[in-house]
Write an enzyme that holds these catalytic residues in place. Sequence first.
Site, PDB file in Angstrom:
ATOM      1  N   MET A 184     108.698  65.820  50.651  1.00 26.83           N
ATOM      2  CA  MET A 184     107.419  66.728  50.950  1.00 26.83           C
ATOM      3  C   MET A 184     107.007  67.603  49.598  1.00 26.83           C
ATOM      4  O   MET A 184     107.149  68.627  49.621  1.00 26.83           O
ATOM      5  CB  MET A 184     108.030  67.696  52.055  1.00 26.83           C
ATOM      6  CG  MET A 184     107.055  68.629  52.666  1.00 26.83           C
ATOM      7  SD  MET A 184     105.846  67.560  53.547  1.00 26.83           S
ATOM      8  CE  MET A 184     106.273  67.774  55.398  1.00 26.83           C
ATOM      9  N   GLY A 185     106.510  66.664  48.714  1.00 27.44           N
ATOM     10  CA  GLY A 185     106.034  67.319  47.689  1.00 27.44           C
ATOM     11  C   GLY A 185     104.493  67.427  48.082  1.00 27.44           C
ATOM     12  O   GLY A 185     103.991  67.628  49.141  1.00 27.44           O
ATOM     13  N   ARG A 186     103.514  67.539  46.800  1.00 29.18           N
ATOM     14  CA  ARG A 186     102.260  67.693  47.050  1.00 29.18           C
ATOM     15  C   ARG A 186     101.568  66.547  47.810  1.00 29.18           C
ATOM     16  O   ARG A 186     100.720  66.794  48.851  1.00 29.18           O
ATOM     17  CB  ARG A 186     101.445  67.589  45.773  1.00 29.18           C
ATOM     18  CG  ARG A 186     101.806  69.089  44.883  1.00 29.18           C
ATOM     19  CD  ARG A 186     100.887  68.766  43.649  1.00 29.18           C
ATOM     20  NE  ARG A 186     101.554  67.426  42.814  1.00 29.18           N
ATOM     21  CZ  ARG A 186     102.650  67.725  41.917  1.00 29.18           C
ATOM     22  NH1 ARG A 186     102.839  68.778  41.346  1.00 29.18           N
ATOM     23  NH2 ARG A 186     102.997  66.509  41.329  1.00 29.18           N
ATOM     24  N   ILE A 187     101.889  65.212  47.480  1.00 29.69           N
ATOM     25  CA  ILE A 187     101.421  64.362  48.442  1.00 29.69           C
ATOM     26  C   ILE A 187     101.908  64.243  49.918  1.00 29.69           C
ATOM     27  O   ILE A 187     101.079  64.100  50.692  1.00 29.69           O
ATOM     28  CB  ILE A 187     101.493  63.178  47.760  1.00 29.69           C
ATOM     29  CG1 ILE A 187     100.696  62.770  46.443  1.00 29.69           C
ATOM     30  CG2 ILE A 187     100.883  61.822  48.635  1.00 29.69           C
ATOM     31  CD1 ILE A 187     101.099  61.648  45.564  1.00 29.69           C
ATOM     32  N   THR A 205     103.266  54.228  50.050  1.00 28.73           N
ATOM     33  CA  THR A 205     102.232  54.276  48.959  1.00 28.73           C
ATOM     34  C   THR A 205     102.845  55.088  47.709  1.00 28.73           C
ATOM     35  O   THR A 205     101.940  55.456  46.957  1.00 28.73           O
ATOM     36  CB  THR A 205     101.004  55.565  49.468  1.00 28.73           C
ATOM     37  OG1 THR A 205     101.825  56.683  49.914  1.00 28.73           O
ATOM     38  CG2 THR A 205      99.936  54.765  50.440  1.00 28.73           C
ATOM     39  N   ARG A 227     106.508  53.888  45.639  1.00 27.42           N
ATOM     40  CA  ARG A 227     106.592  52.977  44.577  1.00 27.42           C
ATOM     41  C   ARG A 227     107.419  51.920  45.446  1.00 27.42           C
ATOM     42  O   ARG A 227     108.458  52.191  46.208  1.00 27.42           O
ATOM     43  CB  ARG A 227     107.651  53.483  43.410  1.00 27.42           C
ATOM     44  CG  ARG A 227     106.874  54.234  42.332  1.00 27.42           C
ATOM     45  CD  ARG A 227     105.998  53.407  41.460  1.00 27.42           C
ATOM     46  NE  ARG A 227     105.143  54.332  40.447  1.00 27.42           N
ATOM     47  CZ  ARG A 227     103.883  54.707  40.600  1.00 27.42           C
ATOM     48  NH1 ARG A 227     103.497  54.806  41.685  1.00 27.42           N
ATOM     49  NH2 ARG A 227     103.605  55.349  39.606  1.00 27.42           N
ATOM     50  N   GLU A 240     105.400  44.287  41.129  1.00 21.75           N
ATOM     51  CA  GLU A 240     103.960  44.066  41.123  1.00 21.75           C
ATOM     52  C   GLU A 240     103.438  43.513  39.800  1.00 21.75           C
ATOM     53  O   GLU A 240     104.423  43.620  38.872  1.00 21.75           O
ATOM     54  CB  GLU A 240     103.233  45.583  41.194  1.00 21.75           C
ATOM     55  CG  GLU A 240     103.550  46.088  42.534  1.00 21.75           C
ATOM     56  CD  GLU A 240     102.927  47.760  42.553  1.00 21.75           C
ATOM     57  OE1 GLU A 240     102.077  48.138  41.744  1.00 21.75           O
ATOM     58  OE2 GLU A 240     103.344  48.404  43.544  1.00 21.75           O
ATOM     59  N   HIS A 266      97.927  48.247  45.326  1.00 20.73           N
ATOM     60  CA  HIS A 266      98.228  49.610  44.760  1.00 20.73           C
ATOM     61  C   HIS A 266      96.765  50.439  44.252  1.00 20.73           C
ATOM     62  O   HIS A 266      96.583  50.615  43.045  1.00 20.73           O
ATOM     63  CB  HIS A 266      99.102  49.308  43.364  1.00 20.73           C
ATOM     64  CG  HIS A 266      99.642  50.551  42.963  1.00 20.73           C
ATOM     65  ND1 HIS A 266     100.971  50.718  42.248  1.00 20.73           N
ATOM     66  CD2 HIS A 266      99.561  52.078  42.994  1.00 20.73           C
ATOM     67  CE1 HIS A 266     101.329  51.639  41.870  1.00 20.73           C
ATOM     68  NE2 HIS A 266     100.519  52.473  42.388  1.00 20.73           N
ATOM     69  N   ALA A 305      96.001  53.316  46.134  1.00 23.72           N
ATOM     70  CA  ALA A 305      95.930  54.712  46.765  1.00 23.72           C
ATOM     71  C   ALA A 305      94.898  55.720  45.993  1.00 23.72           C
ATOM     72  O   ALA A 305      94.274  56.455  46.637  1.00 23.72           O
ATOM     73  CB  ALA A 305      97.211  55.164  47.180  1.00 23.72           C
TER      74      ALA A 305
HETATM   75  C1  GLV Z   1      99.957  55.610  40.988  1.00 20.56           C
HETATM   76  O1  GLV Z   1     100.613  55.034  41.519  1.00 20.56           O
HETATM   77  C2  GLV Z   1     100.381  57.068  40.168  1.00 20.56           C
HETATM   78  O2  GLV Z   1     101.450  57.217  40.223  1.00 20.56           O
HETATM   79  O3  GLV Z   1      99.426  57.945  39.914  1.00 20.56           O
END
Ligand code: GLV
Length: 323
Positions: A154-157, A236, A238, A267, A285, A287
Amino acid sequence: MKLLVTRPIPDQATARLRAEPGVETTVLEESAAMDRAVLLDGAAGADVILALLTERMDGELFDLSPNLRMVANMAVGFDNVDIRAASARGIWVTNTPGVLDGATADLAMALLLAAARRLPEAERFLRAGRYRRWGPMLLTGQEVHGRTLGILGMGRIGEAVARRARLGFGMEILYWDERGRPDLEQELGVRRTDLDTLLGAADFVSIHLPLTGDTAGLIDAARLARMKPSAVLVNTARGPIVDEAALAAALRSGAIWAAGLDVFEREPEVHPDLLELDNAVLLPHIASASIPTRLAMAQLAVDNVLALHRGEDPPTPVVRGTR
Ligand code: GLV
């Protein structure tokens, strides 16, 4: 200052570098840095490298680049950079936090919806000429609104995803994070649980953790087995956080319902079993790949480079250098 940009980045960002007196910028051709020898050669004389997540920045490269003062990574994740090796040599490392939270959260929701409601499969069905008439059971999927979403990290994203899911879709939110978020518990009613409780209770699990020694392989066969057969996994963050072979097996056997993946273990390779499964939604990749967000990421990486050049404090350091 000699600056190496490892691949072309948006023009407006490159233009700022070229306009800065005293900065000599070399931009490698699109696929050049894929050849490690070309990358090492380009890095050898550099004072600063503006790198993408596709380039490994490690002790070998640092030792061959005696003047190197900074790696400005154009990504929020920095698992492509050997942080310990950089710290030991006094090399600055910067990333691009914050500017991509919204785009990444939007795409996590898109994957969640696409996997739950079988969008790519439905489109393939239609394009194959198989849509002959509407059907009461045709391509039915999982409900999204009002269901429970478990957020790992639960960080920013993670927070941006929680807001979308809670406020837009009325979802119940559970989260697993070493750091509690009483602010969000208060504001959105999110609840912190241990990992096993979350996996067992969630209808959707979305990963927003950095890749570290602790998170690599976190979602393995045993943890997938704790999830509901109707559950959807979204990644989304790693790829190596999920054991891809175990995930493919779980999707194939029906141990979980579907997965939406933007990232992969190796990847750009994708596990061949995943490519055969209709219940795996697979993206390359992308996002953070909105036009404004990719520009903002490039501009933030440039801000870090120019700050170092001007003797100012780089705005988003991961490692504070001494060079
Ligand atoms: C993309 O995967 C990022 O880490 O910015």
